[in-house]
Motif scaffolding. Structure first.
Motif, PDB file in Angstrom:
ATOM      1  N   GLU A  87       0.834  -1.214   0.000  1.00 29.70           N
ATOM      2  CA  GLU A  87       0.000   0.000   0.000  1.00 29.70           C
ATOM      3  C   GLU A  87       0.866   1.260   0.000  1.00 29.70           C
ATOM      4  OE1 GLU A  87      -3.584   2.373   0.334  1.00 29.70           O
ATOM      5  OE2 GLU A  87      -3.019   0.424  -0.487  1.00 29.70           O
ATOM      6  N   ALA A  88       1.963   1.247   0.754  1.00 31.17           N
ATOM      7  CA  ALA A  88       2.846   2.411   0.804  1.00 31.17           C
ATOM      8  C   ALA A  88       3.479   2.681  -0.565  1.00 31.17           C
ATOM      9  CB  ALA A  88       3.939   2.186   1.852  1.00 31.17           C
ATOM     10  N   GLU A  89       3.886   1.614  -1.254  1.00 31.85           N
ATOM     11  CA  GLU A  89       4.456   1.786  -2.594  1.00 31.85           C
ATOM     12  C   GLU A  89       3.421   2.385  -3.534  1.00 31.85           C
ATOM     13  OE1 GLU A  89       6.861  -0.793  -5.965  1.00 31.85           O
ATOM     14  OE2 GLU A  89       5.209  -1.750  -4.901  1.00 31.85           O
ATOM     15  N   LEU A  90       2.193   1.914  -3.441  1.00 29.23           N
ATOM     16  CA  LEU A  90       1.136   2.414  -4.312  1.00 29.23           C
ATOM     17  C   LEU A  90       0.856   3.887  -4.039  1.00 29.23           C
ATOM     18  CD1 LEU A  90      -0.876   1.686  -6.498  1.00 29.23           C
ATOM     19  CD2 LEU A  90      -2.479   0.978  -4.723  1.00 29.23           C
ATOM     20  N   MET A  91       0.843   4.289  -2.779  1.00 30.40           N
ATOM     21  CA  MET A  91       0.599   5.694  -2.437  1.00 30.40           C
ATOM     22  C   MET A  91       1.726   6.583  -2.947  1.00 30.40           C
ATOM     23  SD  MET A  91      -2.305   6.092  -1.011  1.00 30.40           S
ATOM     24  CE  MET A  91      -2.834   4.854  -2.205  1.00 30.40           C
ATOM     25  N   ASN A  92       2.968   6.168  -2.731  1.00 29.40           N
ATOM     26  CA  ASN A  92       4.107   6.945  -3.234  1.00 29.40           C
ATOM     27  C   ASN A  92       4.098   7.002  -4.760  1.00 29.40           C
ATOM     28  OD1 ASN A  92       6.253   7.804  -1.045  1.00 29.40           O
ATOM     29  ND2 ASN A  92       5.400   5.860  -0.367  1.00 29.40           N
ATOM     30  N   ALA A  93       3.691   5.907  -5.389  1.00 26.00           N
ATOM     31  CA  ALA A  93       3.622   5.879  -6.848  1.00 26.00           C
ATOM     32  C   ALA A  93       2.599   6.884  -7.363  1.00 26.00           C
ATOM     33  CB  ALA A  93       3.269   4.474  -7.320  1.00 26.00           C
ATOM     34  N   ARG A  94       1.459   6.973  -6.710  1.00 26.11           N
ATOM     35  CA  ARG A  94       0.422   7.905  -7.143  1.00 26.11           C
ATOM     36  C   ARG A  94       0.857   9.355  -6.948  1.00 26.11           C
ATOM     37  NH1 ARG A  94      -4.708   4.511  -4.555  1.00 26.11           N
ATOM     38  NH2 ARG A  94      -4.955   3.069  -6.323  1.00 26.11           N
ATOM     39  N   TRP A  95       1.496   9.653  -5.821  1.00 17.86           N
ATOM     40  CA  TRP A  95       2.007  11.005  -5.607  1.00 17.86           C
ATOM     41  C   TRP A  95       3.063  11.350  -6.651  1.00 17.86           C
ATOM     42  CZ3 TRP A  95      -0.284  14.617  -3.063  1.00 17.86           C
ATOM     43  CH2 TRP A  95      -1.055  14.337  -1.931  1.00 17.86           C
TER      44      TRP A  95
END
Length: 232
Positions: A87-95
């Motif tokens: 989930e953290a990777e996905l959030m950083n990817a979206r930002w």
């Protein structure tokens, strides 16, 4: 006797039919089993890894979107923490995707040629007032996001999990793969843009124009050699 002989022939016919049928079923099962094994081997062979023929950790079995068996530090060995890292990777990817798109768009439109100077601009709104709005707003949205993720296991916003207002198929495996692949590319791009700004004091499009105009004079090697001058 003739009747008995006919009965015996009928019994033998049924016996042969049953035997042949059993053989056919057995052959079918063998073929199905062999087909399943071939399918399993084919799926395993078709799985893309970050390095060919490398042994992957047991917990990275290809079920996670974008799983190429890369975890040299063993960060995902704990199944519970693996979910958080995903989930953290996905959030950083979206930002990162939003940041790269915003930086390039504002520079292309002439709104802000040097994105890293945007924080020094005067927007007629005091910084204290901005923080007073941003902190509660972001705190509320992040609290709702993490609460919704813990409850559903899906990424979203506010009360929508997953968040897919355009109906693009956020739950489909193909869309999940495309999102994380583009997100990883954006994270790498953003790191490059930051280093570029530090070294060249330029935006990404301006640096690209310099390289296209003089590829031998403006490239990675020459920029590293001129680092003391550029940072002076």
């Amino acid at each position: 006797p003739a009747h008995a002989h006919a009965t015996q022939i009928i019994k033998m016919s049924f016996a042969v039919s049953s035997f042949v049928g059993t053989r056919v079923v057995a052959k079918t099962n063998v073929r199905a089993s062999a087909s399943s094994r071939r399918a399993s081997v084919q799926v395993f062979a078709e799985r893309k890894l970050w390095l060919p023929n490398i042994k992957t950790p047991d917990y990275l079995d290809g079920t996670i979107a974008g799983d190429y068996g890369f975890d040299p530090l063993g960060l995902g060995s704990d199944p519970e923490r693996l979910k958080y890292y995903q989930e953290a990777e996905l959030m950083n990817a979206r930002w990162a995707m939003m940041a790269v798109a915003g930086i390039c768009t504002t520079e292309a439109l002439g709104i802000q040629s040097k994105w890293y100077m945007a924080g020094q601009e005067d927007y007629g709104f005091p910084i204290n007032a901005q923080l007073a709005v941003l902190f509660p707003t972001m705190g509320f949205l992040e609290t709702k996001r993490i609460t919704g993720w813990l409850a559903t296991g899906k990424s979203g916003i506010n009360e929508t999990f997953p968040f897919d207002p355009l109906g693009m198929g956020a739950d489909s495996d193909s869309m999940k793969l495309k999102e994380i692949k583009n997100g990883r590319a954006a994270m790498i791009a953003f790191v490059g843009i930051c280093v570029q700004a530090l070294v060249l004091r330029e935006g990404p499009l301006a640096a690209l124009q310099d390289h296209v105009a003089n590829p031998f004079g403006n490239n990675l090697a020459t920029n590293v050699m001129n680092l003391p001058i550029n940072l002076a």
